[in-house]
Design a protein around this motif. Structure first.
Motif, mmCIF file in Angstrom:
data_model
loop_
_atom_site.group_PDB
_atom_site.id
_atom_site.type_symbol
_atom_site.label_atom_id
_atom_site.label_comp_id
_atom_site.label_asym_id
_atom_site.label_seq_id
_atom_site.Cartn_x
_atom_site.Cartn_y
_atom_site.Cartn_z
ATOM 1 N N ALA A 135 10.210 -42.849 -1.090
ATOM 2 C CA ALA A 135 10.492 -41.457 -0.699
ATOM 3 C C ALA A 135 9.800 -40.456 -1.621
ATOM 4 O O ALA A 135 10.438 -39.586 -2.224
ATOM 5 C CB ALA A 135 11.993 -41.198 -0.647
ATOM 6 N N ASN A 138 10.544 -36.582 -1.745
ATOM 7 C CA ASN A 138 11.841 -36.535 -1.062
ATOM 8 C C ASN A 138 11.714 -36.685 0.453
ATOM 9 O O ASN A 138 12.540 -36.166 1.217
ATOM 10 C CB ASN A 138 12.592 -35.242 -1.399
ATOM 11 C CG ASN A 138 14.086 -35.372 -1.163
ATOM 12 O OD1 ASN A 138 14.662 -36.451 -1.300
ATOM 13 N ND2 ASN A 138 14.722 -34.289 -0.770
ATOM 14 N N LEU A 139 10.687 -37.402 0.901
ATOM 15 C CA LEU A 139 10.496 -37.642 2.330
ATOM 16 C C LEU A 139 10.533 -39.148 2.596
ATOM 17 O O LEU A 139 10.003 -39.937 1.812
ATOM 18 C CB LEU A 139 9.148 -37.084 2.792
ATOM 19 C CG LEU A 139 8.999 -35.558 2.745
ATOM 20 C CD1 LEU A 139 7.552 -35.171 3.056
ATOM 21 C CD2 LEU A 139 9.949 -34.907 3.734
ATOM 22 N N PRO A 140 11.163 -39.581 3.690
ATOM 23 C CA PRO A 140 11.199 -41.012 4.018
ATOM 24 C C PRO A 140 9.782 -41.560 4.162
ATOM 25 O O PRO A 140 8.914 -40.907 4.745
ATOM 26 C CB PRO A 140 11.942 -41.052 5.359
ATOM 27 C CG PRO A 140 12.653 -39.750 5.462
ATOM 28 C CD PRO A 140 11.840 -38.756 4.708
ATOM 29 N N ALA A 174 16.960 -39.722 2.639
ATOM 30 C CA ALA A 174 15.520 -40.010 2.665
ATOM 31 C C ALA A 174 15.201 -41.400 2.135
ATOM 32 O O ALA A 174 14.167 -41.984 2.481
ATOM 33 C CB ALA A 174 14.768 -38.971 1.844
ATOM 34 N N LEU A 189 10.537 -39.137 12.231
ATOM 35 C CA LEU A 189 10.186 -37.973 11.422
ATOM 36 C C LEU A 189 9.671 -36.834 12.293
ATOM 37 O O LEU A 189 10.049 -35.665 12.102
ATOM 38 C CB LEU A 189 9.124 -38.357 10.390
ATOM 39 C CG LEU A 189 9.590 -39.122 9.155
ATOM 40 C CD1 LEU A 189 8.388 -39.574 8.332
ATOM 41 C CD2 LEU A 189 10.508 -38.258 8.304
#
Length: 524
Positions: A135, A138-140, A174, A189
């Motif tokens: 992540a 802070n994003l998958p 996330a 997403l």
């Protein structure tokens, strides 16, 4: 006004204060404000909250008041920004009864902790817990998805004799992406981004995320059945709603395809849905079995919030008393635009510092503002009662505490975050109330140690801010219009008003504190 305020006497336990006068302190108001904030952060350290929640016995463990038998049957999973320290402490306590574990943590967190000397928050070399980083920003991503797959596999292999300890903190959503096949991570997403861009609410986004996720919305607990699941949660959400923290992987959540489709229809996105999403929403949900009780919860799960903004404020209050203040907690859920929040704190400061009985207009405006910024009228009445008694009975200095997560309307391209802008705006509200130690001091800081894209967590201000800025040729209005509070505080007094605690390793939103000096004896 007096009749309204008298209602607060019905619930004295709501105020974290006592009749005993605090001891005087020779430290500056600035130093004491920083000390109170530091105590708030220390109270919600990941290892601290776990240590306070788990009590090891010989052949059992007591977790949040409930006893569980240990027979080398304990497994551990976790996901979130603070989970590494939580897991390290849990393994220290539980020892060889921990069979296996997998945690999903932010990319680079182990190296960062080492660089900052936080080795007590790292796992030992012979740990039974596997650390998986992912992540970025802070994003998958695919790394986080691999971790989620490993967690799912571990949970699915458990039996009724096993215990699964689940550690959850902010950022966990996330770090636990597991879209229901055939939905791909990118498709999920894209769908949520389109919804967010269309103006959907956080509640609507969470409804969609849970419907498209295998582990969110109680999916993890379902995978682990029939094992006993114990979830220890470090909350970063106002009100500590279990279904919203990391999207509630251990909290029962019914999935109704019609409700999800209505969200897409509301924002005219039905025609843009991938075929995979339509396929999943067209299936009956197999998530729930007969392992639920009548209260609509998962019967084999214990969910416990072990760290929160309220916990931080309680410990901050104790430190404030040690430093000579009478602590009063206003509310842990302050929200709304920083302009309204700053006005609230400014009014409270004027109410508390009035040399005579405050005009009723101040109380009336406070009660009008309260609902707009997440503060109940009851809490405002209670707080005003305490401040009023402090003035008339000579309690000495007072520390008003609150927490939450206000918002900022972005109108410029400057640097700074909600805490620095709030402090700047409150400084304007305090104009005319005097300089420390005879005037009030306000601090706003993020417990995660970072306020926006800066190294500062917030800032400290007082009634002399405006004049000091004028003297140094700083136009406050221009800085506010450009959302450039960090640059303002950097230039003002060489940055001495900035709050820079460094890496805090935790996050329970923000802490606000207003230090109010005693009213001089000759005025009372």
């Amino acid at each position: 006004m007096a009749r309204v305020l008298s209602l607060v006497r019905l619930q004295p336990f709501l105020t974290l204060v006592g009749r005993r006068k605090p001891m005087p302190c020779t430290m500056s108001m600035d130093s004491r404000a920083r000390g109170v904030f530091a105590a708030a952060v220390e109270a919600v350290q990941p290892d601290t909250v776990v240590r306070q929640s788990i009590e090891r016995k010989e052949d059992s463990v007591v977790i949040c008041g409930r006893k569980f038998t240990l027979q080398h049957n304990l497994h551990l999973v976790g996901f979130g920004k603070a989970v590494l320290g939580m897991a390290a402490e849990a393994e220290r306590i539980l020892g060889d009864h921990l069979v296996k574990g997998i945690i999903s943590v932010p990319h680079g967190i182990q190296q960062t902790l080492q660089q900052h000397g936080k080795n007590h928050l790292l796992l030992k070399e012979n740990s039974h817990i596997k650390v998986m980083e992912g992540a970025k920003h802070n994003l998958p991503d695919t790394d986080a998805q691999k971790a989620a797959e490993g967690i799912k596999q571990l949970a699915s292999e458990l039996t009724e004799k096993d215990l699964l300890l689940v550690l959850i903190s902010g950022g966990g959503s996330a770090l636990l992406p597991a879209p229901i096949p055939p939905i791909s991570l990118q498709e999920k997403l894209d769908v949520t981004r389109k919804l967010a861009a269309a103006g959907s609410t956080i509640q609507e986004l969470n409804t969609v995320r849970r419907a498209l996720s295998f582990l969110k919305g109680g999916g993890l607990a379902h995978c682990a059945h029939p094992a006993q699941v114990i979830a220890l949660i470090l909350s970063d959400v106002i009100g500590d709603p279990l279904d919203l923290i990391a999207s509630g992987p251990t909290v029962r959540s019914e999935v109704w395809p019609e409700e999800v489709l209505s969200v897409f229809e509301r924002y005219k996105l039905l025609n843009f849905l991938p075929a995979s999403v339509k396929e999943v929403l067209g299936r009956p949900s197999p998530r729930w079995r007969e392992n639920t009780d009548e209260s609509n919860t998962l019967g084999h799960v214990l969910n416990a919030v072990i760290g929160s903004n309220s916990v931080a404020l309680q410990c901050a209050g104790r430190r404030a008393r040690e430093l000579g203040f009478r602590p009063v907690v206003l509310a842990p859920g302050v929200c709304g635009d920083v302009r309204a929040v700053s006005r609230l704190y400014g009014l409270l400061a004027h109410f508390a510092c009035s040399q005579k009985e405050p005009p009723p207009e101040i109380a009336a405006e406070l009660l009008r503002l309260g609902p707009e910024v997440g503060v109940e009228s009851w809490d405002l009445c209670r707080t005003m009662q305490v401040l009023d008694e402090g003035r008339t009975e000579g309690w000495g200095a007072t520390c008003l505490l609150a927490g939450g997560e206000p918002t900022v309307e972005l109108t410029g391209k400057g640097r700074g975050g909600r805490n620095q802008e709030l402090a700047l705006r409150v400084g304007l509200e305090l104009r005319g109330l005097g300089l420390p130690p005879n005037g009030p001091v306000f601090l706003s800081g993020g417990t995660d140690g970072q306020d926006g894209p800066t190294e500062a967590a917030g800032a400290i201000t007082d009634g002399g801010l405006y004049e000091e800025a004028q003297t140094q040729g700083l136009d406050i209005d221009n800085f506010l219009t450009n959302n450039d509070s960090y640059t303002f505080f950097t230039r003002l007094s060489a940055g001495q008003r900035l709050l820079v605690p460094g890496l805090t390793c935790t996050n329970v939103m923000d802490v606000h504190l207003l230090l109010i000096p005693p009213i001089p004896v000759n005025i009372r």
